[in-house]
Write a protein that holds these residues in place. Structure first.
Motif, mmCIF file in Angstrom:
data_model
loop_
_atom_site.group_PDB
_atom_site.id
_atom_site.type_symbol
_atom_site.label_atom_id
_atom_site.label_comp_id
_atom_site.label_asym_id
_atom_site.label_seq_id
_atom_site.Cartn_x
_atom_site.Cartn_y
_atom_site.Cartn_z
ATOM 1 N N VAL A 30 0.880 -1.336 -0.006
ATOM 2 C CA VAL A 30 0.072 -0.007 0.137
ATOM 3 C C VAL A 30 0.968 1.352 -0.077
ATOM 4 O O VAL A 30 1.975 1.365 0.895
ATOM 5 C CB VAL A 30 -0.910 -0.057 1.243
ATOM 6 C CG1 VAL A 30 -1.845 1.238 1.237
ATOM 7 C CG2 VAL A 30 -1.820 -1.334 1.393
ATOM 8 N N ARG A 31 0.754 2.119 -0.780
ATOM 9 C CA ARG A 31 1.435 3.378 -1.121
ATOM 10 C C ARG A 31 1.074 4.353 -0.094
ATOM 11 O O ARG A 31 -0.181 4.330 0.187
ATOM 12 C CB ARG A 31 1.440 3.925 -2.393
ATOM 13 C CG ARG A 31 2.298 2.915 -3.618
ATOM 14 C CD ARG A 31 2.132 3.526 -4.810
ATOM 15 N NE ARG A 31 3.125 2.547 -5.517
ATOM 16 C CZ ARG A 31 2.927 1.468 -6.091
ATOM 17 N NH1 ARG A 31 1.977 0.740 -5.673
ATOM 18 N NH2 ARG A 31 3.852 0.761 -6.760
ATOM 19 N N SER A 32 1.906 5.302 0.264
ATOM 20 C CA SER A 32 1.327 6.195 1.040
ATOM 21 C C SER A 32 0.703 7.383 0.451
ATOM 22 O O SER A 32 0.721 7.541 -0.749
ATOM 23 C CB SER A 32 2.852 7.036 1.995
ATOM 24 O OG SER A 32 3.446 5.865 2.623
ATOM 25 N N ALA A 84 9.616 11.928 -9.404
ATOM 26 C CA ALA A 84 10.648 11.642 -8.460
ATOM 27 C C ALA A 84 10.220 11.677 -7.047
ATOM 28 O O ALA A 84 10.763 10.899 -6.282
ATOM 29 C CB ALA A 84 11.989 12.728 -8.599
ATOM 30 N N ILE A 85 9.230 12.592 -6.833
ATOM 31 C CA ILE A 85 8.769 12.800 -5.077
ATOM 32 C C ILE A 85 7.968 11.455 -5.017
ATOM 33 O O ILE A 85 8.051 10.913 -4.120
ATOM 34 C CB ILE A 85 7.911 13.880 -5.118
ATOM 35 C CG1 ILE A 85 8.825 15.062 -5.418
ATOM 36 C CG2 ILE A 85 6.973 13.872 -3.923
ATOM 37 C CD1 ILE A 85 8.017 16.633 -5.370
ATOM 38 N N ARG A 86 6.840 10.894 -6.312
ATOM 39 C CA ARG A 86 6.279 10.055 -5.885
ATOM 40 C C ARG A 86 7.371 8.601 -5.816
ATOM 41 O O ARG A 86 6.820 7.804 -4.679
ATOM 42 C CB ARG A 86 5.453 9.652 -7.173
ATOM 43 C CG ARG A 86 4.259 10.283 -7.324
ATOM 44 C CD ARG A 86 3.203 9.839 -8.274
ATOM 45 N NE ARG A 86 3.835 9.686 -9.517
ATOM 46 C CZ ARG A 86 4.330 8.572 -10.016
ATOM 47 N NH1 ARG A 86 4.282 7.341 -9.381
ATOM 48 N NH2 ARG A 86 4.906 8.444 -11.328
ATOM 49 N N ASN A 116 7.397 6.836 -2.158
ATOM 50 C CA ASN A 116 6.344 5.821 -2.292
ATOM 51 C C ASN A 116 5.017 6.412 -2.267
ATOM 52 O O ASN A 116 3.969 5.846 -1.414
ATOM 53 C CB ASN A 116 6.297 4.662 -1.262
ATOM 54 C CG ASN A 116 5.653 3.387 -1.931
ATOM 55 O OD1 ASN A 116 5.413 3.212 -2.772
ATOM 56 N ND2 ASN A 116 5.711 2.572 -0.985
ATOM 57 N N LEU A 117 4.713 7.444 -2.863
ATOM 58 C CA LEU A 117 3.091 8.137 -2.843
ATOM 59 C C LEU A 117 2.383 7.531 -4.032
ATOM 60 O O LEU A 117 2.802 7.022 -5.002
ATOM 61 C CB LEU A 117 3.627 9.597 -2.763
ATOM 62 C CG LEU A 117 4.276 10.268 -1.847
ATOM 63 C CD1 LEU A 117 4.408 11.636 -2.267
ATOM 64 C CD2 LEU A 117 3.713 10.122 -0.467
ATOM 65 N N GLU A 118 1.097 7.789 -3.754
ATOM 66 C CA GLU A 118 0.164 7.040 -4.593
ATOM 67 C C GLU A 118 -0.108 8.205 -5.512
ATOM 68 O O GLU A 118 -0.240 9.306 -5.375
ATOM 69 C CB GLU A 118 -1.240 6.786 -3.679
ATOM 70 C CG GLU A 118 -2.471 6.204 -4.697
ATOM 71 C CD GLU A 118 -3.603 6.041 -3.945
ATOM 72 O OE1 GLU A 118 -4.135 5.008 -4.057
ATOM 73 O OE2 GLU A 118 -3.774 6.840 -3.038
ATOM 74 N N GLY A 119 -0.045 7.729 -6.925
ATOM 75 C CA GLY A 119 -0.270 8.818 -8.035
ATOM 76 C C GLY A 119 -1.774 8.834 -8.202
ATOM 77 O O GLY A 119 -2.706 8.105 -7.922
ATOM 78 N N SER A 120 -1.954 9.801 -9.236
ATOM 79 C CA SER A 120 -3.351 10.317 -9.561
ATOM 80 C C SER A 120 -4.076 9.049 -10.279
ATOM 81 O O SER A 120 -5.238 8.759 -9.937
ATOM 82 C CB SER A 120 -3.600 11.440 -10.452
ATOM 83 O OG SER A 120 -2.783 12.557 -9.588
#
Length: 230
Positions: A61-63, A146-148, A152-156
């Motif tokens: 699960v991504r943040s 790069a931030i994603r 490990n962030l969830e994308g749109s």
């Protein structure tokens, strides 16, 4: 005629001696199977381990982003920089905010000046020839990617598919779709994208100018009283 005791055993009734070619084929199959098992690997729980992780295990699960896309007027954070400051900086001088984001992300020395000047040139060209800032997003959208990847962030695209009940299991396809969404976000909502990235970086990473610097705290001396003489 005396019968061979080995041939008379009922356990070997269905056994037929393989030919020479059959033995070679069996050995080859055993070697290929052992190689496949060694390349696959196993965990302590007995689950097969592939290149992407445990086979059959649900994806990680991504943040979530720290602030939403339109949360420009948010709160004050612990790094002494408010969301209002980021919003004003993105509205008045987006080149400065973009250069600050790249510098805070951890690029090479001089990244702020180089990216800020490049952004300014593309900003002026877009407004001069097309009447709006349509060329700078080509430069700035890789920062969002790069931030994603770093946090490990969830994308749109993944958030939209999750809300619809769909899961994209192919990592390569998902990353391609996320990169396209990053560019689309910067192209149509450029200033909001820069502000969201600025808020995310300021809450997760301190400014590189403050790294390794010690703060000297001056403590005033305590009051001293003269003792009475005998």
């Amino acid at each position: 005629m005396q019968q061979n005791p080995d041939e008379a055993s009922p356990l070997l009734a269905a056994y037929t001696k393989p030919q020479k070619g059959g033995v070679t084929k069996m050995k080859r199959d055993q070697k290929e199977e052992s190689k496949s098992v060694q390349g696959l690997g196993w965990t302590a729980d007995g689950l097969p381990l592939g290149k992407g992780g445990v086979v059959g295990e649900p994806p990680a699960v991504r943040s979530q982003w720290d602030s939403s896309f339109f949360a420009c007027l948010g709160r004050n954070d612990q790094f002494c920089s408010s969301d209002l400051e980021v919003c004003l900086l993105g509205s008045v001088a987006p080149c400065v905010l973009y250069g600050s984001n790249v510098e805070r992300l951890g690029s090479s020395p001089g990244a702020f000046a180089n990216h800020c000047l490049t952004y300014t040139c593309l900003y002026l060209l877009g407004n001069s020839y097309f009447g709006w800032n349509c060329m700078a997003p080509w430069l700035s959208y890789p920062t969002r990617t790069a931030i994603r990847r770093r946090f490990n962030l969830e994308g749109s695209c993944e958030a939209l598919s999750r809300s619809c009940g769909c899961i994209i299991e192919d990592d390569v396809l998902r990353e391609q779709m996320e990169s396209a969404c990053d560019y689309t976000t910067h192209f149509f909502c450029h200033l909001c994208s820069l502000c969201q990235e600025g808020r995310e970086l300021r809450r997760r990473l301190p400014h590189p100018g403050f790294n390794g610097r010690s703060i000297l705290v001056m403590i005033p001396p305590t009051e001293q009283t003269m003792g009475r003489g005998a």
